[in-house]
Design an enzyme around this catalytic site. Sequence first.
Site, mmCIF file in Angstrom:
data_model
loop_
_atom_site.group_PDB
_atom_site.id
_atom_site.type_symbol
_atom_site.label_atom_id
_atom_site.label_comp_id
_atom_site.label_asym_id
_atom_site.label_seq_id
_atom_site.Cartn_x
_atom_site.Cartn_y
_atom_site.Cartn_z
ATOM 1 C CG HIS A 22 20.086 13.366 43.186
ATOM 2 N ND1 HIS A 22 19.939 12.137 43.776
ATOM 3 C CD2 HIS A 22 18.860 13.967 43.260
ATOM 4 C CE1 HIS A 22 18.686 11.997 44.189
ATOM 5 N NE2 HIS A 22 18.015 13.083 43.879
ATOM 6 C CE LYS A 38 26.894 22.235 45.715
ATOM 7 N NZ LYS A 38 26.987 22.166 44.243
ATOM 8 C CB CYS A 92 15.014 12.437 45.142
ATOM 9 S SG CYS A 92 14.771 13.624 43.829
ATOM 10 C CB CYS A 118 22.234 23.037 41.105
ATOM 11 S SG CYS A 118 21.224 24.515 40.918
#
Lengths: 478, 391
Positions: free
Chosen positions: B338, B334, B87, B206
């Site tokens: 992502h 959020k 990430c 998530c």
Amino acid sequence: MIGIKAYGAYLPKFLLPRELIGKAWDFPIVPGNKAIANIDEDTITMGVEAGLDCLNGIDPKSIDGVFFASTTPVYTEKDSASLIATVLDLRDNIITVDFTDSLKAGTTAIARAVDTIKANKDVNSLLIIAADTRIPEPSTMWEYGYADGAAALLIAEEETLPISIEDYYSISANVTGPWKRSGTDKFIRTFEPKMDAQFYVTSLTTVISEILKRNNVEPGTVGHAAYNYSNPRLHARVSKLMKFPQGVAQNGMFFQIGDLGTAMPLMLLISAIKRPKPDAKIILAGFGDGADAFLMQIQDKKLVRELSKNHVALGYQKKMTPLSNYNVFIDNKKLLEKDRYTRKSSSVIMWRETDSIYQMYGNKCKKCGAIQYPCMITSCFECKAIEQFEKVKLQLKGTIFTYTLDHLIGGSYYETPIPRCVIDLDGGGRVLLDMTEIEKPEENVKIGMRVELTFRKMHEGAEFHNYYWKCRPERGRN
Amino acid sequence: MTRNGIKDQVAIIGADMCKYGERFDKNQYELLVEATEGAFKDAGVTRDDIDAAWLGVFYYFTGLAGCTLEDALRLDGKPITRTENYCASGMDAFRNACFGVASGAYDVALACGVEKLMDEGGSGLPGFRIFGHPVFPMPSAPAMFSMAATRCFSEFGWTKEDLARVAVKNHDNGQYHPKAHFRRPITSDQAMKAPMIADPLGRFDCCAMSDGAAALIITRPELAESYAHADDYILVKSNAISVYTMAPWYWPSYDFTQFPATIKAREMAYKEAEITSPRKEIDLAEVHDCFTITELLNCQDLQFCDRGKAPEELKNGTFNWDGETAVNPSGGLKSFGHPIGSTGCRMITEVTKQLQGRAEGRQVPDAKIGLAHNLGGAFAVCSVTILGQRD
């Protein structure tokens, strides 16, 4: 003498009540239950469990071979015995053989084990493992019978043994029924069940009569009799024809857990000697394309009783969980068309990491003493020493340190949730394992929960069977 | 001669991002053009001014090597490197670009990242089949982080409501960001009642699956004087990356209530940027909130609050956009999702705009020092970048 040194057994967690089969197809109801392997179980994994149960307290390096018996081996080229021997951590200079294709493969393997021990001075103990997961055709009466399970006997030559094998006798016969064509048939086929029934009774009574006759044993003096069956009425007919007294022939198993195939005579024998009669003679017989019969003798009732200690499988049928739904059974047998997630695999890695993947070895750091997993990691998590490890065998039980219930498998919602558990193993080593056989995981999985490791099928990546360990709620295995 | 980092040696002169969301009708090249055109315009440069480029990409269909950027911009054979570091892929692209200009090897560099997560299909990150091991359990990304949540519930007594507050705050902030994927506030009740993804993390714990791209133009400060943001270019105070095991569950003494990679990257970044009281000195932070539990633990590991106290501080408003340390004033992962390769560059873009006072509708008051942070894999890779205003 040559005889039985130890035994082991494995029954899966779940039972299918026969009532559910009857209700599913509007069949006349047959009483009782049958044992159903979980979706991650097959003859290899159940064989490993029975083997672990059998070798409890016995050094696996002292065993000279594995004879594996099954009509449902997971490969037709590549044996099962060598994989099971690897997982059980046996030596490599041993004999591994699969006995297959006939329902009497379990008893045939025992006879051949005795032959081998007699003939070969380097072979003193052979582990016989029989396992089956025969899949009945849905909506046929076969669904009432075929069940899943595994049993193991350790056949050895020693000065004193709990049970000796005195004699054995076999016949061979060719009849087409039942059968399953290789590569063609998904389910077992039959032509004329009445002929099959007659053939069963004749074969068994022939071998049992002969072994009684040639050893001058009166049927009335037989203490225990164990022979496989798929129909309680036929079992009773054999018992009657052989003039065995009431209670001698083990007959409760079909009702409780079903027909275990090649494992059934062994399982019947095991359940018989749970309550051994002093100095009893035992008849063990197997049927399928002929028949095998054995005459055995209880040498020492106390030693036989000793054997029955610490076996998880004994009496386990009382703790098994009845399924509430017929469809779970169909799903477990993979008879439902379903999308399933398949991972990639590599037989190279699976071989190279045999110690970690199959045998649960870990590393102990020579510098700081920390025990860790898996073996192929080259540097210590704790003190950072590079390649200062010695291999150590990890224990197959431990306590959950943390966990989650994973609803996302490979980006999809297949067979979820899967409990992912970080486990601190007793004696050291921390592992991450999926949990199997857990009911209501939301309520029942907890930090601090005690678990046991169980060998399971993970997936079919690279078109072969990929096995690894999972954890399960403690059954009480040593 | 020993060199100690790149503090004040790199200036951000242009930054932008594309609109984040389910960009089904756009490919990776189009998203890169959208982001880089914005950044070029912001800096007052063209692609001809770029000497070298670094590109963060994680997943298969978005492309391998540096070619994804070449096929978007035709940089005429100029050096392009793809970076992949979970990430932190995008922030590592930025880090390497910084070294490129700070060393003097290049005058102007492009750092960018893109990910077309939606092209991969599936629910949740699809790609665990592309790495790992034949049979060892490979938990989903939420499963990895939820193992930390389970442990924090047990150790600190945290609850699902504590997690929900993170989601509520970030979605609250996200509604003011024009480029965010989600621009609607949510309630705590909504978050807590959402379906489970990986116990105890539900859907609102998530971040979502989104497509996105972001781009930054950097140069050395003395050269920055001749570009559009001569008066308000942003200085890189430090840029650190820390890499730990990809399998923390085998680490016998690991406690699952902190992220060693965040702690290590924080130490390196604060030292170089000479940050001593982060909570006071750092005005805003774009902190990796792939999952709500991740943000809480990162706030502790970045020393914005004491260990075990993140939920309490959050409840008291410390991390609100107008709080003592604004955490994810953009709305965070959020609100943006992502798109892995892009996220680091997206965060740095956001911090840049905030420090320039150009974060319209969401401006953190008096923002002088900002931080961007990624944490990827199973808490394995952490990148921390600290930015400040020019003197």
